[in-house]
Structure formats: C-alpha cells, structure tokens
Design a protein around this motif. Structure first.
Motif, PDB file in Angstrom:
ATOM      1  N   GLY A 243     -15.389 -40.444 -24.910  1.00 21.94           N
ATOM      2  CA  GLY A 243     -16.743 -39.651 -24.143  1.00 21.94           C
ATOM      3  C   GLY A 243     -17.441 -39.029 -25.569  1.00 21.94           C
ATOM      4  O   GLY A 243     -18.006 -37.843 -24.772  1.00 21.94           O
ATOM      5  N   ALA A 244     -17.910 -39.678 -26.356  1.00 21.10           N
ATOM      6  CA  ALA A 244     -18.567 -39.241 -27.482  1.00 21.10           C
ATOM      7  C   ALA A 244     -19.669 -39.301 -27.730  1.00 21.10           C
ATOM      8  O   ALA A 244     -20.278 -38.892 -28.647  1.00 21.10           O
ATOM      9  CB  ALA A 244     -17.370 -39.334 -29.172  1.00 21.10           C
ATOM     10  N   SER A 245     -20.377 -39.781 -26.911  1.00 24.51           N
ATOM     11  CA  SER A 245     -21.740 -40.429 -27.633  1.00 24.51           C
ATOM     12  C   SER A 245     -22.737 -39.204 -26.043  1.00 24.51           C
ATOM     13  O   SER A 245     -23.761 -38.806 -26.852  1.00 24.51           O
ATOM     14  CB  SER A 245     -22.418 -41.752 -26.686  1.00 24.51           C
ATOM     15  OG  SER A 245     -21.305 -41.761 -25.062  1.00 24.51           O
ATOM     16  N   SER A 246     -22.271 -37.816 -25.841  1.00 28.32           N
ATOM     17  CA  SER A 246     -22.769 -37.062 -25.165  1.00 28.32           C
ATOM     18  C   SER A 246     -22.488 -35.406 -24.940  1.00 28.32           C
ATOM     19  O   SER A 246     -21.599 -35.618 -24.882  1.00 28.32           O
ATOM     20  CB  SER A 246     -23.838 -37.813 -24.406  1.00 28.32           C
ATOM     21  OG  SER A 246     -23.262 -38.168 -23.113  1.00 28.32           O
ATOM     22  N   GLY A 247     -22.871 -34.829 -24.699  1.00 28.85           N
ATOM     23  CA  GLY A 247     -22.283 -33.873 -24.113  1.00 28.85           C
ATOM     24  C   GLY A 247     -21.046 -33.417 -24.754  1.00 28.85           C
ATOM     25  O   GLY A 247     -21.760 -32.601 -26.136  1.00 28.85           O
ATOM     26  N   ILE A 248     -20.218 -32.563 -24.311  1.00 26.61           N
ATOM     27  CA  ILE A 248     -19.096 -32.447 -24.494  1.00 26.61           C
ATOM     28  C   ILE A 248     -18.618 -32.912 -26.086  1.00 26.61           C
ATOM     29  O   ILE A 248     -18.030 -32.597 -27.088  1.00 26.61           O
ATOM     30  CB  ILE A 248     -18.114 -31.792 -23.831  1.00 26.61           C
ATOM     31  CG1 ILE A 248     -18.134 -30.732 -22.817  1.00 26.61           C
ATOM     32  CG2 ILE A 248     -16.800 -31.215 -24.397  1.00 26.61           C
ATOM     33  CD1 ILE A 248     -17.511 -30.314 -21.589  1.00 26.61           C
ATOM     34  N   GLY A 249     -18.130 -34.168 -25.734  1.00 24.37           N
ATOM     35  CA  GLY A 249     -18.087 -35.194 -26.755  1.00 24.37           C
ATOM     36  C   GLY A 249     -18.445 -35.315 -28.004  1.00 24.37           C
ATOM     37  O   GLY A 249     -18.372 -35.184 -29.311  1.00 24.37           O
ATOM     38  N   ALA A 250     -20.092 -35.157 -27.529  1.00 20.48           N
ATOM     39  CA  ALA A 250     -20.909 -34.775 -28.980  1.00 20.48           C
ATOM     40  C   ALA A 250     -20.784 -33.876 -29.983  1.00 20.48           C
ATOM     41  O   ALA A 250     -19.884 -34.192 -31.194  1.00 20.48           O
ATOM     42  CB  ALA A 250     -22.189 -35.709 -28.819  1.00 20.48           C
ATOM     43  N   ALA A 251     -20.452 -32.855 -29.159  1.00 27.88           N
ATOM     44  CA  ALA A 251     -20.601 -31.586 -29.640  1.00 27.88           C
ATOM     45  C   ALA A 251     -19.499 -31.232 -30.138  1.00 27.88           C
ATOM     46  O   ALA A 251     -19.086 -30.680 -31.797  1.00 27.88           O
ATOM     47  CB  ALA A 251     -20.738 -30.513 -28.895  1.00 27.88           C
TER      48      ALA A 251
END
Length: 247
Positions: free
Chosen positions: A13-21
């Motif tokens: 889930g790394a493309s946005s939100g918590i995952g990217a951060a």
C-alpha cells in the motif's frame, strides 16, 4: 543506534498516504525499501524521489489480495536484494456503512484486503524469514481495532482480527523463531478520506473530524520507532492519535 540501516523492507500500500510516508521515512533511515501497490505511476514517482534523495528503493506492482502475486512480491525482494528483513503490512481499505445497508460487496472487499491481503503477504515473506532466523512484521492496525463504531462494523472486525493475529504471531514467531511482530494503531489521519465521502451530511461530519487529524508523516514516525529497536525488544502495539481525539 540505527537498527534499520541496510535492512530490506517491503511496504505494501505504498503508493500514497501512510505507505508512501513510511517508505520515505524508512529510506531516510538507510533501509532499502521495496514498494508495492497497484498504481505504477505513483510507485515509480516515489521511487525516483527516494533515489534522488540518496535512498535505495525499487517497486513491484502488486495486488495483495492475490496470493500468488503476494508471494511473487516477496520473491522479487529476495531475488533483488538477497533477503527480506521487514514486512510493513499496510495495504488497507476503510469503508463505512450501517448493517441495515447490507453493502455486502464492501464487506467482502475489506475482508479481502485487510485480512486476506495481510495473510497472503505474511505467507510470502515468512519462509524467507524462517530460513534467515530473523525478521520483523509490522501489521498496520487502527484504533478501530480497539473499539467499535456502529457504521464501521466490518472495518473494525478486520482490525480486531489483525490484533488477534498479531498477538498469536508474537507468541509463536517471536518466542520460537526470533521474528518480531507488532502493530501500529493510528487514530484519525488526514489522508484525503473525508473529501471522498459522497453523502453531503456524512461529508460534513467527516470533514469536522478530519480537522483534528494527524498526518501520514506522524504515523510513519511511529512505524520507524516501532521497527528501530534492538533485536531483544518488541513494541507490541503503538497507538498514535490526535490529542483532541476523545475516542
């Protein structure tokens, strides 16, 4: 002391939100991050940004609800970097409805992502970690895994599942195999979710709640803290919420 430097970390889930951060924060600590999600354009941009900032990152377009794809993600990380040290199980779906609405499709979607997606990702990395004799698995939970709202019955149920699953894993994998397992449980986070609520009155309530929200970077800092511990320490569950959140 930095215990994350040079560790190979998968973030779903790394493309946005918590995952990217979280991916950015871990890369800043010197971890090698492997980013997974379904949106290739966002993944590619994030990897480019991390590399431009001096970090090490790559991505694989992945659907965690597909068991074979989740296994292929773990194999990709292992084949590329020679090991998998950490899994951040973050891909999730949060949908609200009352039981009387009978939105069965939403129920199934949350079960597929929040439960099966976590289990499939764990099944992908676990053989590698068992062979290494070490590893860390962080399952992103929620305050909804500690208490229940009438309109979040299925979402809360999936997060209660994550709590129970993680505690069992801690007692088995941690005690018997030196694989640390923990959760981070965020409260209200500003990830743009409030603006996606379609009901006008519901959107007003969501936007009012969102006004006190913390940011994804705040949760990412908690993830780094939970993971960046000596091998003999496990942060079992870390709850992080806005100061003004009263539930």
């Amino acid at each position: 002391m930095n215990h994350l430097k040079n560790k190979v970390v998968i973030v779903t889930g790394a493309s946005s939100g918590i995952g990217a951060a979280t991916a950015r924060a871990l890369a800043a600590e010197g971890a090698t991050v492997v980013l997974a999600a379904r949106n290739e354009a966002r993944l590619a941009t994030l990897v480019d940004d991390i590399i431009a900032g001096g970090g090490t990152a790559s991505y694989r377009v992945s659907d965690v609800t597909d068991r074979a794809d989740a296994a292929a993600l773990a194999d990709y990380a292992n084949d590329t970097y020679g090991r998998v040290d950490v899994l951040v199980n973050n891909a999730g779906l949060m949908l609200f409805s009352f039981w009387s609405d009978l939105v069965v499709e939403d129920w199934e979607a949350m079960i597929d992502t929040n439960i099966k997606g976590y289990l499939y990702s764990i099944a992908g990395v676990l053989p590698l970690m068992l062979a290494q004799g070490s590893g860390q698995i962080l399952n992103m939970d929620s305050v909804a895994g500690h208490q229940v709202d009438p309109a979040a019955g299925i979402y809360s149920s999936t997060k209660f599942f994550v709590q129970a699953m993680t505690e069992s894993m801690r007692k088995d994998l941690g005690v018997n195999h030196n694989i640390r397992v923990n959760t981070v449980s965020p409260g209200v986070i500003d990830t743009g979710w409030a603006d996606k609520v379609t009901d006008p009155e519901g959107r007003k309530a969501a936007q009012k709640l969102n006004a006190i929200a913390i940011g994804s970077d705040d949760v990412a800092s908690a993830v780094v803290y939970a993971l960046n511990q000596p091998e003999n320490i496990t942060i079992n569950d870390l709850i992080i919420s806005p100061t003004q959140q009263n539930w």
